[in-house]
Write a protein that holds these residues in place. Structure first.
Motif, PDB file in Angstrom:
ATOM      1  N   CYS A 278      -4.954   4.362   2.527  1.00  0.00           N
ATOM      2  CA  CYS A 278      -4.959   4.716   0.405  1.00  0.00           C
ATOM      3  C   CYS A 278      -4.394   5.994   0.077  1.00  0.00           C
ATOM      4  O   CYS A 278      -4.237   5.999  -0.910  1.00  0.00           O
ATOM      5  CB  CYS A 278      -6.461   4.641   0.123  1.00  0.00           C
ATOM      6  SG  CYS A 278      -7.538   5.699   0.934  1.00  0.00           S
TER       7      CYS A 278
ATOM      8  N   HIS B   3      -5.960   8.090  -2.032  1.00  0.00           N
ATOM      9  CA  HIS B   3      -6.583   6.862  -3.084  1.00  0.00           C
ATOM     10  C   HIS B   3      -6.205   7.213  -4.300  1.00  0.00           C
ATOM     11  O   HIS B   3      -6.393   8.234  -5.915  1.00  0.00           O
ATOM     12  CB  HIS B   3      -8.479   7.350  -3.618  1.00  0.00           C
ATOM     13  CG  HIS B   3      -8.512   6.592  -2.491  1.00  0.00           C
ATOM     14  ND1 HIS B   3      -9.324   5.413  -2.351  1.00  0.00           N
ATOM     15  CD2 HIS B   3      -9.872   6.596  -1.391  1.00  0.00           C
ATOM     16  CE1 HIS B   3     -10.005   4.296  -1.882  1.00  0.00           C
ATOM     17  NE2 HIS B   3      -9.729   5.745  -0.798  1.00  0.00           N
TER      18      HIS B   3
ATOM     19  N   GLU C  81     -15.766   1.297   0.547  1.00  0.00           N
ATOM     20  CA  GLU C  81     -14.677   2.038   0.570  1.00  0.00           C
ATOM     21  C   GLU C  81     -15.479   3.763   1.531  1.00  0.00           C
ATOM     22  O   GLU C  81     -14.970   3.852   2.663  1.00  0.00           O
ATOM     23  CB  GLU C  81     -14.865   2.738  -0.646  1.00  0.00           C
ATOM     24  CG  GLU C  81     -13.448   2.190  -1.506  1.00  0.00           C
ATOM     25  CD  GLU C  81     -12.205   2.312  -0.874  1.00  0.00           C
ATOM     26  OE1 GLU C  81     -11.706   3.005   0.002  1.00  0.00           O
ATOM     27  OE2 GLU C  81     -10.979   1.311  -1.148  1.00  0.00           O
TER      28      GLU C  81
ATOM     29  N   TYR D 143      -3.841   2.865  -4.767  1.00  0.00           N
ATOM     30  CA  TYR D 143      -2.950   2.193  -3.400  1.00  0.00           C
ATOM     31  C   TYR D 143      -2.743   1.175  -3.369  1.00  0.00           C
ATOM     32  O   TYR D 143      -1.589   0.669  -2.593  1.00  0.00           O
ATOM     33  CB  TYR D 143      -3.543   3.460  -2.659  1.00  0.00           C
ATOM     34  CG  TYR D 143      -4.603   2.494  -2.409  1.00  0.00           C
ATOM     35  CD1 TYR D 143      -4.347   1.422  -0.920  1.00  0.00           C
ATOM     36  CD2 TYR D 143      -6.128   3.452  -2.723  1.00  0.00           C
ATOM     37  CE1 TYR D 143      -5.859   0.886  -1.016  1.00  0.00           C
ATOM     38  CE2 TYR D 143      -7.266   2.164  -2.065  1.00  0.00           C
ATOM     39  CZ  TYR D 143      -7.138   1.214  -1.299  1.00  0.00           C
ATOM     40  OH  TYR D 143      -7.925   0.502  -1.039  1.00  0.00           O
ATOM     41  N   ARG D 144      -2.903   0.513  -4.217  1.00  0.00           N
ATOM     42  CA  ARG D 144      -2.311  -1.097  -4.334  1.00  0.00           C
ATOM     43  C   ARG D 144      -2.012  -1.754  -4.391  1.00  0.00           C
ATOM     44  O   ARG D 144      -2.345  -1.924  -6.422  1.00  0.00           O
ATOM     45  CB  ARG D 144      -4.177  -2.164  -4.434  1.00  0.00           C
ATOM     46  CG  ARG D 144      -5.379  -0.994  -3.491  1.00  0.00           C
ATOM     47  CD  ARG D 144      -6.506  -2.086  -3.954  1.00  0.00           C
ATOM     48  NE  ARG D 144      -7.715  -1.367  -3.679  1.00  0.00           N
ATOM     49  CZ  ARG D 144      -9.110  -1.061  -4.341  1.00  0.00           C
ATOM     50  NH1 ARG D 144      -8.568  -0.603  -5.275  1.00  0.00           N
ATOM     51  NH2 ARG D 144      -9.862  -0.218  -3.854  1.00  0.00           N
TER      52      ARG D 144
ATOM     53  N   ASN E 217       0.919  -1.172  -0.045  1.00  0.00           N
ATOM     54  CA  ASN E 217       0.498  -0.180   0.407  1.00  0.00           C
ATOM     55  C   ASN E 217       0.882   1.095  -0.385  1.00  0.00           C
ATOM     56  O   ASN E 217       2.570   1.293   0.903  1.00  0.00           O
ATOM     57  CB  ASN E 217      -0.810   0.304   1.427  1.00  0.00           C
ATOM     58  CG  ASN E 217      -2.008  -0.815   0.900  1.00  0.00           C
ATOM     59  OD1 ASN E 217      -2.193  -1.914   0.650  1.00  0.00           O
ATOM     60  ND2 ASN E 217      -3.402  -0.213   1.685  1.00  0.00           N
TER      61      ASN E 217
END
Length: 398
Positions: free
Chosen positions: A110, A113, A296, A143-144, A97
């Motif tokens: 995140c 985002h 979310e 963010y992944r 992340n």
């Protein structure tokens, strides 16, 4: 027979005072979901087996018929498959992340985002600074992302999901155990390089949360599992914006349908998801539609957005699928969240979730609208969650 599974991620919730003691789904306008529940089987299913983390990885394997006790090896290997990473048996894949760190506090799991094009620049930087024969970083979405470790060190350290520790101490939640020294070194050194990068300087100027640190977690080896067709003799396809769900689809041997406008966030294109789901049923036995938005909203603690997301799922996805009964004579629809993401907790919790199964050959149950409370009252409780898909395919819930 055609089968459609709709997964509004994290939909299930607790009663909320500002909603007069109702849950978000009880407060939302959901005429189509209520129709399914009043004319199909409403019940509870345990998607998180005892001893497992309350994550979408475990829960979605369960609801698709794969017992985590037999097939779960970690979240990151599933996501790695979705972006084309070929793992060797001994490789360790980690979820990476981008987070926002403020002092010792994990402020945002995140990084606001962050957009994928911004993130890809930062992933390139990480490879330039830390990449070698043992360590490589791979761009995912927003963010992944993924880090793969190919070294000799055993890497089964205890790692904490960042969405579980927002607002808490970073130092207290750093990895612990085998390989933790390597992971902590990467995480802490990333902060120095990322904090001063132009991408983050611009984000700060725009009053957006910077991606000023990486967080490594969710590790595991490549799983070994049969395809869905080998297990259930049915073909399948998935509609989702989330790499984890796409990765599971890769191991199931399902098609991944690209849908314009899907984002994995609150602004996703619900209409396109619904339309593409109906179209996909023409050529597939099973279609899974995954919607990340309720989850979310739960993580953000935003009850208004969670209700809105639930209403969008109902009107623009479940509604068109109900209309598809006019196209496909034999159609069954299963709707359930993978887990709870309560507004008050802003993270996942492991309670059994409400499900509804409706369609050809499925008898009518208690006839109540869809809600957590009504599902508990139904008396239909499936303790071994990976058996749910067998009930759905057979149409028998006794």
């Amino acid at each position: 027979m055609k089968y459609c599974i709709v997964v509004p991620d994290g939909l299930a919730d607790y009663p909320i005072d500002k909603l007069s003691g109702r849950t978000p789904v009880e407060a939302a306008r959901t005429p189509f979901l209520d129709f399914l529940a009043q004319n199909g089987q409403l019940g509870l299913v345990k998607t998180i087996p005892n001893g497992f983390p309350a994550g979408s990885d475990v829960a979605n394997l369960t609801l698709l018929g794969y017992s985590p006790r037999e097939y779960y090896s970690g979240r990151a290997p599933l996501e790695a498959a979705s972006i084309g990473i070929k793992l060797n048996d001994d490789d360790w894949a980690f979820r990476c992340n981008f987070i926002t760190a403020t002092g010792d506090v994990l402020e945002d799991f995140c990084a606001g985002h962050i957009k994928t094009d911004e993130a890809s620049v930062l992933i390139k930087l990480l490879n330039e600074k830390f990449g070698n024969d043992s360590i490589q970083f791979y761009t995912g979405k927003s963010y992944r992302h993924i880090m793969v470790y190919k070294g000799a060190q055993k890497m089964d350290a205890r790692c904490f999901p960042p969405h579980d520790i927002m607002g808490q101490s970073i130092q207290k939640h750093l990895p612990k155990g085998n390989g933790s020294e390597i992971l902590i070194d990467l995480m802490e050194r990333s902060r120095a390089y990322l904090s001063n990068h132009d991408v983050n300087k611009v984000r700060i100027d725009l009053e957006e949360n910077p991606a000023n640190m990486i967080w490594l977690w969710g590790q595991g080896h490549r799983p070994k599992m049969p395809t869905f067709k080998e297990r259930f003799h049915l073909t399948g396809a998935v509609i989702t914006a989330v790499d984890l769900i796409k990765g599971i689809a890769c191991y199931l041997g399902w098609d991944i349908i690209q849908v314009p406008g899907v984002t994995g966030y609150l602004d996703t294109n619900y209409t396109n998801k619904g339309q593409y789901a109906v179209k996909a049923l023409e050529t597939n036995d099973v279609v899974l539609v995954h919607i990340e938005a309720p989850d979310e909203a739960g993580h953000e603690g935003n009850v208004h957005e969670k209700i809105l997301a639930i209403e969008q799922v109902d009107s623009k996805i479940i509604g068109p699928l109900l209309e598809a009964k006019n196209i496909f004579r034999d159609l069954r629809i299963l709707v359930l969240p993978d887990h709870y993401t309560p507004i008050v907790k802003r993270t996942h919790t492991p309670e059994p979730v409400p499900f509804v199964a409706y369609g050809s050959g499925i008898e009518k149950g208690i006839g109540l609208p869809y809600s957590e409370t009504n599902a508990r009252a139904s008396g239909l409780h499936i303790g071994e969650g990976h058996r749910l898909i067998e009930h759905f395919i057979s149409g028998i819930f006794r």
